[in-house]
Design a protein around this motif. Sequence first.
Motif, PDB file in Angstrom:
ATOM      1  N   GLU A 138     -55.255 -23.040 -11.691  1.00  0.00           N
ATOM      2  CA  GLU A 138     -54.400 -22.048 -12.338  1.00  0.00           C
ATOM      3  C   GLU A 138     -53.708 -21.141 -11.317  1.00  0.00           C
ATOM      4  N   GLN A 139     -54.195 -21.148 -10.080  1.00  0.00           N
ATOM      5  CA  GLN A 139     -53.600 -20.302  -9.041  1.00  0.00           C
ATOM      6  C   GLN A 139     -52.833 -21.122  -7.990  1.00  0.00           C
ATOM      7  N   ILE A 140     -52.484 -22.356  -8.342  1.00  0.00           N
ATOM      8  CA  ILE A 140     -51.681 -23.195  -7.445  1.00  0.00           C
ATOM      9  C   ILE A 140     -50.433 -23.649  -8.194  1.00  0.00           C
ATOM     10  N   ASP A 141     -49.269 -23.373  -7.631  1.00  0.00           N
ATOM     11  CA  ASP A 141     -47.997 -23.758  -8.246  1.00  0.00           C
ATOM     12  C   ASP A 141     -47.194 -24.644  -7.303  1.00  0.00           C
ATOM     13  N   VAL A 142     -46.218 -25.335  -7.869  1.00  0.00           N
ATOM     14  CA  VAL A 142     -45.285 -26.162  -7.102  1.00  0.00           C
ATOM     15  C   VAL A 142     -43.874 -25.673  -7.378  1.00  0.00           C
ATOM     16  N   VAL A 143     -43.084 -25.523  -6.333  1.00  0.00           N
ATOM     17  CA  VAL A 143     -41.681 -25.147  -6.480  1.00  0.00           C
ATOM     18  C   VAL A 143     -40.828 -26.134  -5.696  1.00  0.00           C
ATOM     19  N   VAL A 144     -39.712 -26.554  -6.273  1.00  0.00           N
ATOM     20  CA  VAL A 144     -38.816 -27.505  -5.610  1.00  0.00           C
ATOM     21  C   VAL A 144     -37.914 -26.745  -4.645  1.00  0.00           C
ATOM     22  N   HIS A 145     -37.867 -27.230  -3.426  1.00  0.00           N
ATOM     23  CA  HIS A 145     -37.097 -26.584  -2.351  1.00  0.00           C
ATOM     24  C   HIS A 145     -36.419 -27.700  -1.556  1.00  0.00           C
ATOM     25  N   PRO A 146     -35.189 -28.082  -1.917  1.00  0.00           N
ATOM     26  CA  PRO A 146     -34.545 -29.284  -1.360  1.00  0.00           C
ATOM     27  C   PRO A 146     -34.386 -29.295   0.153  1.00  0.00           C
ATOM     28  N   GLN A 147     -34.267 -28.132   0.774  1.00  0.00           N
ATOM     29  CA  GLN A 147     -34.015 -28.095   2.220  1.00  0.00           C
ATOM     30  C   GLN A 147     -35.273 -28.393   3.050  1.00  0.00           C
ATOM     31  N   SER A 148     -36.441 -28.319   2.453  1.00  0.00           N
ATOM     32  CA  SER A 148     -37.716 -28.582   3.146  1.00  0.00           C
ATOM     33  C   SER A 148     -37.882 -27.727   4.398  1.00  0.00           C
ATOM     34  N   ILE A 149     -37.462 -26.472   4.315  1.00  0.00           N
ATOM     35  CA  ILE A 149     -37.622 -25.531   5.430  1.00  0.00           C
ATOM     36  C   ILE A 149     -38.868 -24.664   5.226  1.00  0.00           C
ATOM     37  N   VAL A 150     -39.063 -24.200   4.011  1.00  0.00           N
ATOM     38  CA  VAL A 150     -40.269 -23.464   3.661  1.00  0.00           C
ATOM     39  C   VAL A 150     -41.301 -24.491   3.205  1.00  0.00           C
ATOM     40  N   HIS A 151     -42.429 -24.578   3.913  1.00  0.00           N
ATOM     41  CA  HIS A 151     -43.406 -25.628   3.637  1.00  0.00           C
ATOM     42  C   HIS A 151     -44.491 -25.184   2.662  1.00  0.00           C
ATOM     43  N   ALA A 152     -44.767 -23.904   2.603  1.00  0.00           N
ATOM     44  CA  ALA A 152     -45.721 -23.372   1.639  1.00  0.00           C
ATOM     45  C   ALA A 152     -45.640 -21.850   1.680  1.00  0.00           C
ATOM     46  N   LEU A 153     -46.157 -21.238   0.611  1.00  0.00           N
ATOM     47  CA  LEU A 153     -46.198 -19.780   0.531  1.00  0.00           C
ATOM     48  C   LEU A 153     -47.539 -19.364  -0.066  1.00  0.00           C
TER      49      LEU A 153
ATOM     50  N   LEU B 217     -51.490 -31.089  -4.763  1.00  0.00           N
ATOM     51  CA  LEU B 217     -52.029 -29.994  -5.552  1.00  0.00           C
ATOM     52  C   LEU B 217     -53.554 -30.119  -5.660  1.00  0.00           C
ATOM     53  N   ILE B 218     -54.018 -31.339  -5.949  1.00  0.00           N
ATOM     54  CA  ILE B 218     -55.469 -31.575  -6.026  1.00  0.00           C
ATOM     55  C   ILE B 218     -56.111 -31.362  -4.657  1.00  0.00           C
ATOM     56  N   GLU B 219     -55.430 -31.828  -3.619  1.00  0.00           N
ATOM     57  CA  GLU B 219     -55.943 -31.655  -2.257  1.00  0.00           C
ATOM     58  C   GLU B 219     -56.075 -30.173  -1.908  1.00  0.00           C
ATOM     59  N   ALA B 220     -55.076 -29.379  -2.269  1.00  0.00           N
ATOM     60  CA  ALA B 220     -55.115 -27.944  -1.977  1.00  0.00           C
ATOM     61  C   ALA B 220     -56.276 -27.274  -2.690  1.00  0.00           C
ATOM     62  N   HIS B 221     -56.533 -27.692  -3.908  1.00  0.00           N
ATOM     63  CA  HIS B 221     -57.665 -27.154  -4.672  1.00  0.00           C
ATOM     64  C   HIS B 221     -58.977 -27.337  -3.903  1.00  0.00           C
ATOM     65  N   HIS B 222     -59.172 -28.521  -3.340  1.00  0.00           N
ATOM     66  CA  HIS B 222     -60.417 -28.806  -2.621  1.00  0.00           C
ATOM     67  C   HIS B 222     -60.435 -28.191  -1.220  1.00  0.00           C
ATOM     68  N   LEU B 223     -59.305 -28.197  -0.540  1.00  0.00           N
ATOM     69  CA  LEU B 223     -59.269 -27.654   0.818  1.00  0.00           C
ATOM     70  C   LEU B 223     -59.536 -26.158   0.858  1.00  0.00           C
ATOM     71  N   PHE B 224     -58.972 -25.443  -0.115  1.00  0.00           N
ATOM     72  CA  PHE B 224     -59.007 -23.984  -0.045  1.00  0.00           C
ATOM     73  C   PHE B 224     -59.844 -23.344  -1.149  1.00  0.00           C
ATOM     74  N   GLY B 225     -60.495 -24.172  -1.986  1.00  0.00           N
ATOM     75  CA  GLY B 225     -61.357 -23.640  -3.034  1.00  0.00           C
ATOM     76  C   GLY B 225     -60.612 -22.779  -4.032  1.00  0.00           C
ATOM     77  N   THR B 226     -59.366 -23.109  -4.284  1.00  0.00           N
ATOM     78  CA  THR B 226     -58.512 -22.317  -5.169  1.00  0.00           C
ATOM     79  C   THR B 226     -58.420 -22.964  -6.546  1.00  0.00           C
ATOM     80  N   PRO B 227     -58.627 -22.223  -7.625  1.00  0.00           N
ATOM     81  CA  PRO B 227     -58.507 -22.795  -8.969  1.00  0.00           C
ATOM     82  C   PRO B 227     -57.095 -23.337  -9.212  1.00  0.00           C
TER      83      PRO B 227
END
Length: 384
Positions: free
Chosen positions: A231-246, A219-229
């Motif tokens: 408050e606009q980054i969320d985490v969702v649990v997805h057990p199958q690990s098929i969807v990697h990000a949205l 989450l912290i890495e995404a903030h720095h990589l993409f300049g995203t606050p």
Amino acid sequence: MPRRLVILGSTGSIGKQALDVVARSEGKLEVIGLSAARDWEQLLEQAERFGVSQIALADPDAAARAAGAWPRGAVMGGPDGIVELVTSSGADIVLNAIVGSAGLLATVATLGEGIDLALANKESLVVGGELVNALAQATAARLLPVDSEHTALHQLITGQPAGTIDRLLLTASGGPFRGRTRAQLEAVTVAQALAHPTWSMGGKITIDSATLMNKGLELIEAHHLFGTPYEQIDVVVHPQSIVHALVQSCDGATLAHMGYPDMRVAISYALHHPGRGELPIPALDLAALGALTFEAPDTETFSCLRLAREAGLAGGTAPCTLNAANEVAVHAFLKGELSFLAISEVVARTLERLPPGAAESFEALAAADSEARALARRVASELS
């Protein structure tokens, strides 16, 4: 001409898979340097197999052993040896797969030379995100993520007009203990924590996945990589690990990056970018999968994710303290000196007792890291 590649951490999980990607690249990638922490015998075998003439070992004793057994190339030793390997190699791109905050020095050396960086060492951005980004911008070196989630986000965001992305969503497998209560985690063993349900990774990263700290660091890495606050980054649990990000856009659309869990996809994307390399990975069969499920993370039971977000929001040296305390706690757990639940407790108490300072230089970060580790060891001793 092939792209000249240095792989740091080549004897680890990411490094081995990177070498497989190289072997399948049909000459588009050429390995010219390899490094490891201390496994000199495996490193020499890799160097022989790929015709590499420069290697480095972070452990000076291991480097001395390698030099005595391998007269056909240059062997560099210690942290300075890793830096020398990077700066003297003439590489076009460096894959930094060093585990933990020890990888920050190599990241700085790579970007400082203006060399493109394929970054699998998330701690580089967790600890020194603003300084690392500034260095990349100053030298015009490309910073390409290797985490499966950030690779996915990179592909989803690239080409989108500025200001049109509303939210980033990182997916988490939930680790081996998804759905369990704190009471059910009190007697967790090291072997149980290392049994990840979908990914094959190194020990430290696997434990971080079990505590959800890995997702907090991402989450912290995404903030720095993409300049995203945050408050606009969320985490969702997805057990199958098929969807990697949205990503969710301003018009209500949600875009997803999907595929079977295989780290070679992320590695290949970074090493071949902006092109692509062929891999023996089957196309996604949605009908065979049948269903994909999602749920909110339990940040009370798995408090490391909450602590990481709080440290990111606090800024300054707080993420550095978070990472240092976590590395100390995970090491103690793997040695059998600390319980599983105590990992998050060590991190929480260290953050409480060490207020964040300004992350104004890499020297300030090194001092904060050292202070946090010393305090975390004392806290771990109190809890053991």
